[in-house]
Design a protein around this motif. Structure first.
Motif, PDB file in Angstrom:
ATOM      1  N   MET A  16      -3.174  34.873  30.248  1.00  0.00           N
ATOM      2  CA  MET A  16      -2.682  35.232  28.982  1.00  0.00           C
ATOM      3  C   MET A  16      -4.017  35.144  27.934  1.00  0.00           C
ATOM      4  SD  MET A  16       0.877  33.061  28.272  1.00  0.00           S
ATOM      5  CE  MET A  16       2.198  33.483  29.468  1.00  0.00           C
ATOM      6  N   LYS A  17      -4.611  36.551  27.825  1.00  0.00           N
ATOM      7  CA  LYS A  17      -5.895  36.540  27.241  1.00  0.00           C
ATOM      8  C   LYS A  17      -5.927  37.688  26.531  1.00  0.00           C
ATOM      9  CE  LYS A  17      -8.020  38.941  30.936  1.00  0.00           C
ATOM     10  NZ  LYS A  17      -9.157  38.686  32.124  1.00  0.00           N
ATOM     11  N   GLU A  18      -6.880  37.914  25.663  1.00  0.00           N
ATOM     12  CA  GLU A  18      -7.203  39.054  24.999  1.00  0.00           C
ATOM     13  C   GLU A  18      -8.272  39.784  25.678  1.00  0.00           C
ATOM     14  OE1 GLU A  18      -8.639  40.652  20.241  1.00  0.00           O
ATOM     15  OE2 GLU A  18      -7.989  38.441  20.750  1.00  0.00           O
ATOM     16  N   PHE A  19      -7.757  41.257  25.812  1.00  0.00           N
ATOM     17  CA  PHE A  19      -8.338  42.293  26.620  1.00  0.00           C
ATOM     18  C   PHE A  19      -9.240  43.069  25.683  1.00  0.00           C
ATOM     19  CE2 PHE A  19      -4.820  41.177  29.301  1.00  0.00           C
ATOM     20  CZ  PHE A  19      -5.405  41.312  30.587  1.00  0.00           C
ATOM     21  N   VAL A  25      -7.897  51.293  27.437  1.00  0.00           N
ATOM     22  CA  VAL A  25      -7.769  52.794  27.679  1.00  0.00           C
ATOM     23  C   VAL A  25      -8.202  53.487  28.918  1.00  0.00           C
ATOM     24  CG1 VAL A  25      -8.885  54.705  26.300  1.00  0.00           C
ATOM     25  CG2 VAL A  25      -8.034  52.721  25.066  1.00  0.00           C
ATOM     26  N   THR A  26      -9.497  52.881  29.415  1.00  0.00           N
ATOM     27  CA  THR A  26      -9.978  53.435  30.632  1.00  0.00           C
ATOM     28  C   THR A  26      -8.808  53.250  31.792  1.00  0.00           C
ATOM     29  OG1 THR A  26     -12.258  52.901  29.857  1.00  0.00           O
ATOM     30  CG2 THR A  26     -11.783  53.115  32.242  1.00  0.00           C
ATOM     31  N   ALA A  27      -8.375  51.792  31.780  1.00  0.00           N
ATOM     32  CA  ALA A  27      -7.392  51.675  32.692  1.00  0.00           C
ATOM     33  C   ALA A  27      -6.329  52.654  32.792  1.00  0.00           C
ATOM     34  CB  ALA A  27      -6.610  50.348  32.482  1.00  0.00           C
ATOM     35  N   GLU A  47       1.130  53.027  32.972  1.00  0.00           N
ATOM     36  CA  GLU A  47       0.732  52.060  34.204  1.00  0.00           C
ATOM     37  C   GLU A  47      -1.065  52.272  34.264  1.00  0.00           C
ATOM     38  OE1 GLU A  47       0.219  52.631  39.147  1.00  0.00           O
ATOM     39  OE2 GLU A  47       1.800  53.935  37.986  1.00  0.00           O
ATOM     40  N   GLY A  48      -1.261  51.018  34.111  1.00  0.00           N
ATOM     41  CA  GLY A  48      -2.894  50.753  34.068  1.00  0.00           C
ATOM     42  C   GLY A  48      -3.670  50.039  35.418  1.00  0.00           C
ATOM     43  N   LEU A  49      -4.710  50.484  35.560  1.00  0.00           N
ATOM     44  CA  LEU A  49      -5.243  49.665  36.850  1.00  0.00           C
ATOM     45  C   LEU A  49      -6.466  49.142  36.190  1.00  0.00           C
ATOM     46  CD1 LEU A  49      -5.183  49.705  40.009  1.00  0.00           C
ATOM     47  CD2 LEU A  49      -6.699  51.720  39.741  1.00  0.00           C
ATOM     48  N   LEU A  50      -6.439  47.741  36.276  1.00  0.00           N
ATOM     49  CA  LEU A  50      -7.511  46.805  35.843  1.00  0.00           C
ATOM     50  C   LEU A  50      -8.628  46.506  36.932  1.00  0.00           C
ATOM     51  CD1 LEU A  50      -5.652  44.423  33.454  1.00  0.00           C
ATOM     52  CD2 LEU A  50      -6.923  46.449  32.884  1.00  0.00           C
ATOM     53  N   HIS A  51      -9.496  46.410  36.541  1.00  0.00           N
ATOM     54  CA  HIS A  51     -10.830  46.123  37.805  1.00  0.00           C
ATOM     55  C   HIS A  51     -11.154  44.514  37.332  1.00  0.00           C
ATOM     56  CE1 HIS A  51     -11.503  50.220  38.711  1.00  0.00           C
ATOM     57  NE2 HIS A  51     -11.382  50.594  37.553  1.00  0.00           N
ATOM     58  N   GLU A  52     -10.850  43.765  38.364  1.00  0.00           N
ATOM     59  CA  GLU A  52     -10.984  42.296  38.418  1.00  0.00           C
ATOM     60  C   GLU A  52     -12.670  42.006  38.592  1.00  0.00           C
ATOM     61  OE1 GLU A  52      -7.907  39.816  39.118  1.00  0.00           O
ATOM     62  OE2 GLU A  52      -7.023  41.138  37.743  1.00  0.00           O
ATOM     63  N   ASP A  53     -12.893  40.851  38.446  1.00  0.00           N
ATOM     64  CA  ASP A  53     -14.239  40.400  38.659  1.00  0.00           C
ATOM     65  C   ASP A  53     -14.462  40.268  39.977  1.00  0.00           C
ATOM     66  OD1 ASP A  53     -14.517  39.898  35.923  1.00  0.00           O
ATOM     67  OD2 ASP A  53     -13.997  37.816  35.805  1.00  0.00           O
ATOM     68  N   ASP A  54     -13.695  40.028  41.104  1.00  0.00           N
ATOM     69  CA  ASP A  54     -13.952  39.971  42.453  1.00  0.00           C
ATOM     70  C   ASP A  54     -13.796  41.377  43.111  1.00  0.00           C
ATOM     71  OD1 ASP A  54     -11.153  40.081  41.942  1.00  0.00           O
ATOM     72  OD2 ASP A  54     -10.740  38.414  43.370  1.00  0.00           O
ATOM     73  N   LYS A  55     -13.825  42.444  42.076  1.00  0.00           N
ATOM     74  CA  LYS A  55     -13.915  43.702  42.650  1.00  0.00           C
ATOM     75  C   LYS A  55     -12.653  44.280  43.090  1.00  0.00           C
ATOM     76  CE  LYS A  55     -18.865  43.854  44.063  1.00  0.00           C
ATOM     77  NZ  LYS A  55     -19.795  44.273  45.068  1.00  0.00           N
ATOM     78  N   HIS A  57      -8.557  45.139  42.320  1.00  0.00           N
ATOM     79  CA  HIS A  57      -7.906  46.155  41.393  1.00  0.00           C
ATOM     80  C   HIS A  57      -6.471  45.590  41.095  1.00  0.00           C
ATOM     81  CE1 HIS A  57     -11.080  48.950  41.299  1.00  0.00           C
ATOM     82  NE2 HIS A  57     -10.680  49.360  42.878  1.00  0.00           N
ATOM     83  N   ARG A  58      -5.847  45.610  39.839  1.00  0.00           N
ATOM     84  CA  ARG A  58      -4.733  44.922  39.592  1.00  0.00           C
ATOM     85  C   ARG A  58      -3.884  45.974  38.987  1.00  0.00           C
ATOM     86  NH1 ARG A  58      -2.712  39.245  36.692  1.00  0.00           N
ATOM     87  NH2 ARG A  58      -0.422  39.637  37.221  1.00  0.00           N
ATOM     88  N   VAL A  59      -2.652  46.350  39.369  1.00  0.00           N
ATOM     89  CA  VAL A  59      -1.861  47.322  38.506  1.00  0.00           C
ATOM     90  C   VAL A  59      -0.861  46.689  37.431  1.00  0.00           C
ATOM     91  CG1 VAL A  59       0.085  48.918  38.627  1.00  0.00           C
ATOM     92  CG2 VAL A  59      -1.473  48.884  40.679  1.00  0.00           C
ATOM     93  N   VAL A  60      -1.036  47.040  36.370  1.00  0.00           N
ATOM     94  CA  VAL A  60      -0.221  46.364  35.322  1.00  0.00           C
ATOM     95  C   VAL A  60       0.483  47.633  34.501  1.00  0.00           C
ATOM     96  CG1 VAL A  60      -1.869  44.396  34.846  1.00  0.00           C
ATOM     97  CG2 VAL A  60      -2.172  46.516  33.560  1.00  0.00           C
ATOM     98  N   ALA A  61       1.355  47.173  33.506  1.00  0.00           N
ATOM     99  CA  ALA A  61       1.910  47.766  32.390  1.00  0.00           C
ATOM    100  C   ALA A  61       1.298  47.600  31.100  1.00  0.00           C
ATOM    101  CB  ALA A  61       3.278  47.858  32.421  1.00  0.00           C
TER     102      ALA A  61
END
Length: 350
Positions: A16-19, A25-27, A47-55, A57-61
Motif C-alpha cells: 500500500m504505497k504511492e506510485f 501511465v507506462t504500465a 490492465e497494467g504491467l508493473l516492473h518490480e525491483d527484482d526485475k 513483472h506484476r499484473v495489476v488493475a
C-alpha cells in the motif's frame, strides 16, 4: 489459516504505497484501448504491467476517471464526480485491514489513479448472465453467496457501508474466489455528514430515501438481490420479463412456497432444502420492513449451515455403504457361528 492470513495481510500492507504517476501511465501503454478491461460511470479500469525491483513483472488493475477530453460543463462536472468517487474509494480501501473477501488495495498515484489486484475471471454478472459455459454448480453458488456475505459482514464490522453491492461489483480472482469491489460510493457510518442516497437501480433499497436512512440495512437489501440472482440466474432488472424486478417476481413465489419456479427445479434433491432456506433468507433481506432484515453476521451463519447440509448429505452414500457392509459382516458371522456350532458347544468367530 491464521498464519496464512497474517502473511497475506503483511504483504498487502507493504504494497500500500504511492506510485509514480508516469510509471502507471507506462504500465498501461499510455492507457491503451487494448489494455482496457472495464468501464462505467465510475471511470475506466486498465490492465497494467508493473516492473518490480527484482526485475519481475506484476499484473495489476489501474483505475482512472474517464480520460475523454471535453470542454462541456456537464462532462467536466461528471469527471469531477468521478474524481471524488475515486478519491473516496482510495480513502476507504486504505483505511481497511486486509480481508480475503475484499479486493486488495495496493496503492495510488496522487489520488488520481488507483492500483488494485488484478482479477482475471470477470464479474459475477458475467458468470451468471453472459457466459456461454455451463452455469456454476449449486455448491459453487452457495460458496459465492457465503464469501460475499462474509465481505459485507467484514465491512459492517469496520463501520463501512458499501452502498453499491451488485453482481457487477463482485470479481473473481485466478482461483475463482469472489471478492467485493468498487468502493466509490462507500460511506463511513461514523461520519457526521451523511451522503445523499445513491446506488444502482434494481439493487437500491427503496427504504433508502434520505441521508438519515443510511444504515447497514441498505447493504443487506442489495445483498438480498444478489442472492436472488445467484439462486435464480435471473437479472436484477430484466425489462423483457414481467415483472421486470427480480424482487417483485421472486418474493411472491417464495411466500407461496413455489421455490422450484425460481431455481428451475432446485437442482438435485440434495439442494432442494438448501435453496429453499437461501430463498427465505433472500426474502428477509429485501423485506420492505427494514428493521426485520437480518444482519450480515446472521446471513453468514445461516449460509454456513446451508453449506454444511449438502456436504453432509453428499457424503451419506459412502457412510451408508460402510454401515451396510458392517451389517452384512455381522450376519455372515452369525450364519457361520450357527453352521459350526454343535449342540452343547460354543464357537467363537472373530
Amino acid at each position: 489459516y491464521t498464519q496464512t492470513c497474517f502473511c497475506f495481510c503483511f504483504s498487502s500492507l507493504q504494497l500500500m504505497k504511492e506510485f509514480d504517476y508516469e510509471k502507471l501511465v507506462t504500465a498501461t501503454d499510455g492507457f491503451s484501448p487494448s489494455r482496457l478491461i472495464g468501464k462505467g460511470s465510475h471511470g475506466f479500469v486498465y490492465e497494467g504491467l508493473l516492473h518490480e525491483d527484482d526485475k519481475r513483472h506484476r499484473v495489476v488493475a489501474i483505475k482512472t476517471p474517464s480520460l475523454s477530453p471535453s470542454s462541456s460543463s456537464s462532462s467536466l462536472f461528471e469527471k469531477s464526480e468521478q474524481m471524488k468517487k475515486l478519491e473516496n474509494e482510495i480513502n476507504v480501501l486504505s483505511s481497511l485491514p486486509c480481508s480475503p473477501h475484499v479486493l486488495s488495495f495496493l496503492g495510488h498515484a496522487e489520488k488520481r489513479l488507483m492500483v488494485v489486484e488484478f482479477m482475471p475471471n470477470g464479474t459475477l454478472h458475467q458468470l451468471l448472465h453472459v457466459s456461454t459455459t455451463s452455469p456454476p454448480t449449486w455448491l459453487k453458488r452457495i460458496e459465492i453467496a457465503l464469501q460475499i456475505a462474509r465481505a459485507v459482514h467484514f465491512l459492517h464490522e469496520q463501520g463501512i457501508i458499501h452502498r453499491d453491492i451488485k453482481s457487477d461489483n463482485i470479481l473473481f480472482d485466478s482461483n475463482w474466489e469472489p471478492k467485493l469491489a468498487d468502493f466509490g460510493l462507500a460511506a463511513h457510518l461514523a461520519d457526521e455528514k451523511r451522503p445523499a442516497p445513491a446506488g444502482t437501480i434494481g439493487y437500491l433499497d427503496p427504504c433508502y430515501t434520505c441521508p438519515e436512512n443510511l444504515s447497514t440495512r441498505v447493504d443487506i437489501y442489495s445483498y438480498g438481490v444478489v442472492l436472488l440472482e445467484i439462486v435464480s440466474g435471473r437479472k436484477a432488472i430484466d425489462v423483457t420479463r414481467s415483472p421486470a424486478s427480480i424482487v417483485d417476481w421472486a418474493v411472491p413465489l417464495i411466500n407461496e412456497g413455489k421455490s422450484g419456479e425460481i431455481c428451475g427445479g432446485g437442482g438435485s434433491g440434495v439442494f432442494l432444502g438448501t435453496n429453499l432456506r437461501l430463498l427465505r433468507m433472500a426474502a428477509r433481506c429485501v423485506s420492505s420492513d427494514a428493521e426485520s432484515r437480518p444482519s450480515a453476521g446472521e446471513i453468514t451463519a445461516e449460509i454456513v449451515l446451508c453449506l454444511a447440509g449438502p456436504l453432509t448429505l453428499k457424503s451419506l452414500p459412502l457412510w451408508m455403504s460402510f454401515f451396510r457392509g458392517v451389517v452384512k459382516l455381522k450376519r455372515r458371522r452369525k450364519r457361520l457361528r450357527e453352521t459350526l456350532t454343535w449342540p452343547g458347544q460354543t464357537c467363537h468367530v472373530r
